[in-house]
Design an enzyme around this catalytic site. Structure first.
Site, short mmCIF file in Angstrom:
data_model
loop_
_atom_site.label_atom_id
_atom_site.label_comp_id
_atom_site.label_asym_id
_atom_site.label_seq_id
_atom_site.Cartn_x
_atom_site.Cartn_y
_atom_site.Cartn_z
N CYS A 225 -32.48 2.61 6.91
CA CYS A 225 -32.32 4.04 6.67
C CYS A 225 -32.02 4.29 5.19
CB CYS A 225 -31.20 4.61 7.55
SG CYS A 225 -29.53 4.15 7.00
N GLU B 72 -27.11 -3.33 8.45
CA GLU B 72 -27.29 -3.80 7.07
C GLU B 72 -26.01 -3.63 6.26
OE1 GLU B 72 -31.28 -1.90 8.35
OE2 GLU B 72 -29.15 -1.61 8.74
N GLU C 101 -21.60 2.05 16.44
CA GLU C 101 -21.56 3.50 16.58
C GLU C 101 -20.14 3.97 16.86
OE1 GLU C 101 -26.10 4.22 18.16
OE2 GLU C 101 -24.46 4.59 19.55
N ASN C 102 -19.98 5.28 16.83
CA ASN C 102 -18.68 5.89 17.03
C ASN C 102 -18.90 7.21 17.75
OD1 ASN C 102 -16.30 7.62 16.13
ND2 ASN C 102 -15.74 5.63 15.29
N CYS D 295 -28.72 2.80 3.84
CA CYS D 295 -28.82 1.36 3.71
C CYS D 295 -29.72 0.97 2.54
CB CYS D 295 -29.34 0.73 5.01
SG CYS D 295 -28.09 0.78 6.31
N ASN E 182 -25.07 -3.00 14.17
CA ASN E 182 -24.64 -1.61 14.06
C ASN E 182 -23.46 -1.33 14.99
OD1 ASN E 182 -26.74 -1.82 16.13
ND2 ASN E 182 -26.78 0.40 16.23
#
Length: 164
Positions: free
Chosen positions: A112, A75, A64-65, A115, A62
């Site tokens: 999630c 995924e 993030e931002n 995904c 993953n």
């Protein structure tokens, strides 16, 4: 009126030692890939590793931002990499693991909603199920035979084209 029901079954293992050698290797790789996650906001690092039907291995973590909803899940990073490196090659098995700075990583987590949609559509596009291995850094492990069953009544590309 008629009632309908959706059910699916999956395998539950008490530990990684119960998995086949190949499945245990994939899950261990996913556990290691969590180290490559960029998760400075949630501190929830996710790693995914897949074996493609051609034998190649692809990984994702993953990312993030600061504009928080713009991040990418492990995924989907993996699916994008697999699609770019090996167009139209199906994924045989994907292992997903996580670690968190906010608690224990001792039970499986599930993809999630975004995904789940992406996994279902990838399966549909390449016409091959993706077997999922879900586990934390320790503890129980779920093995799900087909990612698409995690999204019952999925919105599909066929529906979008009016082909249902």
């Amino acid at each position: 009126m008629k009632k309908d029901e959706f059910k699916f079954s999956f395998d539950v293992y008490d530990s990684i030692e119960e998995l086949t050698e190949e499945d245990a290797w994939l899950l261990n790789e996913a556990r290691e890939v969590t180290e490559h996650a960029y998760a400075p906001y949630s501190h929830f690092q996710v790693g995914a590793v897949a074996k493609l039907v051609n034998g190649e291995i692809v990984a994702g973590s993953n990312q993030e931002n600061a504009s928080f909803p713009v991040g990418l899940c492990a995924e989907r990073v993996l699916l994008a990499s697999a699609s770019s490196l090996y167009p139209q090659v199906a994924i045989e098995t994907m292992a997903i693991s996580y670690q968190t700075g906010n608690g224990d990583s001792n039970h499986p987590i599930s993809p999630c909603g975004i995904c789940r949609q992406s996994l279902q559509e990838f399966e549909s596009r390449v016409k091959h199920p993706i077997r999922l291995i879900l586990g934390g850094m320790e503890g129980k492990i779920y093995v799900i035979p087909k990612a698409g069953i995690l999204l019952p009544l999925a919105f599909t590309s066929e529906q979008l084209r009016g082909e249902w």
